[in-house]
Scaffold this motif. Structure first.
Motif, mmCIF file in Angstrom:
data_model
loop_
_atom_site.group_PDB
_atom_site.id
_atom_site.type_symbol
_atom_site.label_atom_id
_atom_site.label_comp_id
_atom_site.label_asym_id
_atom_site.label_seq_id
_atom_site.Cartn_x
_atom_site.Cartn_y
_atom_site.Cartn_z
ATOM 1 N N GLU A 19 0.833 -1.213 0.000
ATOM 2 C CA GLU A 19 0.000 0.000 0.000
ATOM 3 C C GLU A 19 0.861 1.254 0.000
ATOM 4 O OE1 GLU A 19 -3.200 0.104 -0.573
ATOM 5 O OE2 GLU A 19 -3.028 -2.085 -0.776
ATOM 6 N N THR A 20 1.993 1.205 0.720
ATOM 7 C CA THR A 20 2.914 2.337 0.707
ATOM 8 C C THR A 20 3.433 2.580 -0.701
ATOM 9 O OG1 THR A 20 3.627 1.913 2.978
ATOM 10 C CG2 THR A 20 5.095 3.231 1.616
ATOM 11 N N MET A 21 3.821 1.504 -1.382
ATOM 12 C CA MET A 21 4.337 1.645 -2.734
ATOM 13 C C MET A 21 3.268 2.161 -3.692
ATOM 14 S SD MET A 21 6.864 1.557 -4.706
ATOM 15 C CE MET A 21 8.099 0.725 -3.716
ATOM 16 N N LYS A 22 2.041 1.677 -3.555
ATOM 17 C CA LYS A 22 0.962 2.158 -4.429
ATOM 18 C C LYS A 22 0.707 3.647 -4.224
ATOM 19 C CE LYS A 22 -1.534 -2.203 -5.099
ATOM 20 N NZ LYS A 22 -2.787 -2.960 -4.853
ATOM 21 N N SER A 23 0.793 4.092 -2.986
ATOM 22 C CA SER A 23 0.573 5.516 -2.717
ATOM 23 C C SER A 23 1.692 6.360 -3.307
ATOM 24 C CB SER A 23 0.461 5.761 -1.212
ATOM 25 O OG SER A 23 1.692 5.497 -0.554
ATOM 26 N N ILE A 24 2.923 5.818 -3.303
ATOM 27 C CA ILE A 24 4.055 6.523 -3.910
ATOM 28 C C ILE A 24 3.854 6.642 -5.411
ATOM 29 C CG2 ILE A 24 6.526 6.346 -4.423
ATOM 30 C CD1 ILE A 24 6.831 5.035 -1.636
ATOM 31 N N ILE A 25 3.422 5.549 -6.035
ATOM 32 C CA ILE A 25 3.181 5.551 -7.481
ATOM 33 C C ILE A 25 2.118 6.579 -7.837
ATOM 34 C CG2 ILE A 25 2.238 4.183 -9.387
ATOM 35 C CD1 ILE A 25 3.574 1.745 -8.077
ATOM 36 N N GLU A 26 1.058 6.620 -7.047
ATOM 37 C CA GLU A 26 -0.025 7.575 -7.304
ATOM 38 C C GLU A 26 0.445 9.007 -7.078
ATOM 39 O OE1 GLU A 26 -4.589 8.555 -5.792
ATOM 40 O OE2 GLU A 26 -3.497 6.837 -4.988
ATOM 41 N N LYS A 27 1.212 9.209 -6.019
ATOM 42 C CA LYS A 27 1.673 10.557 -5.679
ATOM 43 C C LYS A 27 2.544 11.151 -6.767
ATOM 44 C CE LYS A 27 4.282 13.121 -2.158
ATOM 45 N NZ LYS A 27 4.994 13.025 -0.846
ATOM 46 N N TYR A 28 3.458 10.337 -7.318
ATOM 47 C CA TYR A 28 4.405 10.851 -8.294
ATOM 48 C C TYR A 28 4.001 10.569 -9.743
ATOM 49 C CZ TYR A 28 7.338 11.772 -4.287
ATOM 50 O OH TYR A 28 7.822 12.243 -3.101
ATOM 51 N N GLY A 29 2.819 10.006 -9.935
ATOM 52 C CA GLY A 29 2.278 9.855 -11.280
ATOM 53 C C GLY A 29 3.020 8.884 -12.168
ATOM 54 N N HIS A 30 3.576 7.810 -11.607
ATOM 55 C CA HIS A 30 4.296 6.823 -12.412
ATOM 56 C C HIS A 30 3.298 6.036 -13.267
ATOM 57 C CE1 HIS A 30 7.966 7.722 -10.326
ATOM 58 N NE2 HIS A 30 7.423 7.462 -9.165
ATOM 59 N N LYS A 31 3.572 5.963 -14.559
ATOM 60 C CA LYS A 31 2.637 5.352 -15.499
ATOM 61 C C LYS A 31 3.053 3.950 -15.935
ATOM 62 C CE LYS A 31 0.282 9.172 -15.538
ATOM 63 N NZ LYS A 31 -0.983 9.249 -14.788
ATOM 64 N N ARG A 32 4.296 3.599 -15.756
ATOM 65 C CA ARG A 32 4.787 2.319 -16.275
ATOM 66 C C ARG A 32 5.066 1.291 -15.177
ATOM 67 N NH1 ARG A 32 9.231 4.315 -20.794
ATOM 68 N NH2 ARG A 32 7.920 5.867 -21.801
ATOM 69 N N VAL A 33 4.577 1.535 -13.991
ATOM 70 C CA VAL A 33 4.934 0.693 -12.851
ATOM 71 C C VAL A 33 3.771 -0.196 -12.434
ATOM 72 C CG1 VAL A 33 5.723 0.676 -10.459
ATOM 73 C CG2 VAL A 33 6.574 2.416 -12.037
ATOM 74 N N THR A 34 4.052 -1.461 -12.234
ATOM 75 C CA THR A 34 3.095 -2.416 -11.692
ATOM 76 C C THR A 34 3.674 -2.996 -10.404
ATOM 77 O OG1 THR A 34 2.269 -3.008 -13.888
ATOM 78 C CG2 THR A 34 1.844 -4.577 -12.104
ATOM 79 N N VAL A 35 2.882 -3.007 -9.355
ATOM 80 C CA VAL A 35 3.336 -3.514 -8.061
ATOM 81 C C VAL A 35 2.947 -4.983 -7.919
ATOM 82 C CG1 VAL A 35 3.179 -3.269 -5.553
ATOM 83 C CG2 VAL A 35 3.146 -1.239 -7.008
ATOM 84 N N VAL A 36 3.896 -5.798 -7.483
ATOM 85 C CA VAL A 36 3.689 -7.227 -7.296
ATOM 86 C C VAL A 36 4.145 -7.623 -5.894
ATOM 87 C CG1 VAL A 36 4.370 -9.535 -8.081
ATOM 88 C CG2 VAL A 36 3.992 -7.714 -9.749
ATOM 89 N N LYS A 37 3.389 -8.510 -5.267
ATOM 90 C CA LYS A 37 3.750 -8.968 -3.921
ATOM 91 C C LYS A 37 4.958 -9.880 -3.993
ATOM 92 C CE LYS A 37 1.155 -11.988 -1.756
ATOM 93 N NZ LYS A 37 0.033 -12.580 -0.990
ATOM 94 N N GLY A 38 5.942 -9.619 -3.146
ATOM 95 C CA GLY A 38 7.157 -10.408 -3.132
ATOM 96 C C GLY A 38 7.005 -11.701 -2.356
ATOM 97 N N GLY A 39 8.000 -12.572 -2.516
ATOM 98 C CA GLY A 39 8.044 -13.818 -1.769
ATOM 99 C C GLY A 39 8.927 -13.692 -0.541
ATOM 100 N N ILE A 40 9.199 -14.832 0.104
ATOM 101 C CA ILE A 40 9.986 -14.793 1.338
ATOM 102 C C ILE A 40 11.481 -14.795 1.054
ATOM 103 C CG2 ILE A 40 8.166 -15.873 2.708
ATOM 104 C CD1 ILE A 40 9.659 -18.522 2.422
#
Length: 390
Positions: A43-64
């Motif tokens: 959620e932190t990363m998604k808010s950063i993407i929205e705040k700075y208007g990144h258009k080419r970024v997709t967020v994916v959940k990482g593994g362990i």
């Protein structure tokens, strides 16, 4: 975790993401960026993407583990797991660590080109320390001949089908304990990676002290380019030229003469690039309208304002009888304006170039150039709205 620690962590994430996204905008052949993050930071990363208007970024959940996280990122292309938009499977995929924030286009191009020819490629660097092995008794068993070995760095690039097939064949032991992607391509796809000499700036932010080093490097990088903007008046253009000549030995300088009241395409191109420092020279007593126009253009530009942008409003006063003055009301207005735009990560300073004749102008301009470099390098928020005298 305290609010201060959370904000600092968010800023670090923003800096790294912004650096990668900025390169993607500049490098036309990079089509998408997949950011793999831990579940608690999504959620932190998604808010950063929205705040700075990144258009080419997709967020994916990482593994362990590292390999499980990379595999999750690859699956987005192969299995179309993106919920936001349809991502086409690429010919070549670049794998890079966000903790190596200073990767440049040149090394990206080299590993991608090599991967197209060899199936896999990775950056390497000479070892700076000798690698030794210890025995069961804790004593030296043997050492490696340092000249024969290299440190594996990032970025690494692969033909997508090769690296994805390698991950599909991985054992749980590989996914849980492995760290080297090039080894997986060799082990499961018989693909011998091409090794590409990397540059010293591929170092990894590992310890807390590295954050301070990274911040210093970024500030130095942001000090490397200045755009000098003048109007079309002869005296103003002359000062712009003299400042250009005085600064060009220290930084890259672009000087343009335009009318800010017009939608100049040249200025639009400057703002769509990577310049973080602007000098606006005029001979008006109060030029807040001009600086407001520059702020508006910055906000509409593609520059990710992760670090403060410096706007220096240079007032030119050449007269035998120097009579420049500023009232308390106007000074208060300028300071208020500077405080407002500071919230947008833009630092506004005032600089007065004041001399009684053209003979003393060069000396005054040299002083103004020194003040300009100090303001850009320090980016001191306490001086915003102040009028400094050269």
């Amino acid at each position: 975790m305290s609010q201060k620690s959370t904000e600092k962590k968010s800023n670090i994430l923003a800096q790294r993401l912004g650096d990668l996204e900025k390169r993607a905008v500049r490098v036309s052949w990079i089509s998408d960026i997949i950011v793999v993050v831990s579940p608690e930071n999504i959620e932190t990363m998604k808010s950063i993407i929205e705040k700075y208007g990144h258009k080419r970024v997709t967020v994916v959940k990482g593994g362990i583990t590292r390999h499980r996280s990379i595999f999750n990122g690859l699956k987005v292309f192969a299995e179309n797991q993106s919920s936001n938009r349809l991502l086409q499977k690429p010919e070549v995929v670049i794998i890079h660590d966000a903790v190596r924030p200073f990767v440049e286009e040149d090394i990206l191009l080299k590993v991608v080109t090599a991967a197209k020819d060899h199936g896999a490629a990775g950056a390497i660097r000479p070892l700076v320390s000798t690698v030794i092995a210890s025995g069961e008794d804790g004593c030296l068993d043997h050492s490696l001949e340092r000249a024969r070995y290299r440190a594996s760095e990032m970025p690494q690039a692969f033909l997508f089908d090769i690296i994805y097939q390698a991950y599909q064949q991985c054992t749980d032991h590989d996914l849980d304990y492995g760290t080297e992607c090039l080894h997986l391509a060799l082990k499961y796809c018989k693909t011998n990676a091409k090794l590409v000499e990397g540059t010293a700036d591929l170092w990894k932010v590992t310890y807390k002290r590295d954050l301070y080093a990274a911040e210093s490097i970024i500030k130095d990088n942001l000090s490397q380019q200045i755009c000098i903007i003048t109007d079309l008046k002869e005296a103003v253009a002359q000062v712009g030229f003299l400042l250009h000549e005085s600064l060009k030995s220290q930084v890259k300088v672009e000087a343009i003469s335009i009318s800010l009241s017009k939608n100049d395409s040249h200025l639009q191109n400057i703002f769509s690039g990577e310049c973080y420092n602007f000098l606006c020279i005029n001979d008006k007593e109060y030029a807040t309208e001009e600086i407001q126009q520059l702020v508006d253009m910055l906000e509409k530009s593609n520059i990710p304002l992760l670090y403060p942008v410096v706007l220096i409003l240079v007032h030119l006063s050449i007269s035998e009888n120097i009579s420049f003055s500023i009232g308390l009301e106007e000074l208060t207005k300028i300071k208020k304006f500077a405080r407002e735009v500071k919230k947008k990560n833009i630092l506004v300073y005032g600089l007065l170039i004041q001399c009684k004749d053209h003979f003393s102008l060069q000396e005054t301009v040299n002083s103004a150039a020194a003040l300009t470099m100090a303001l850009i390098k320090d980016r001191n928020p306490e001086l915003i709205g102040q009028l400094l005298v050269a």
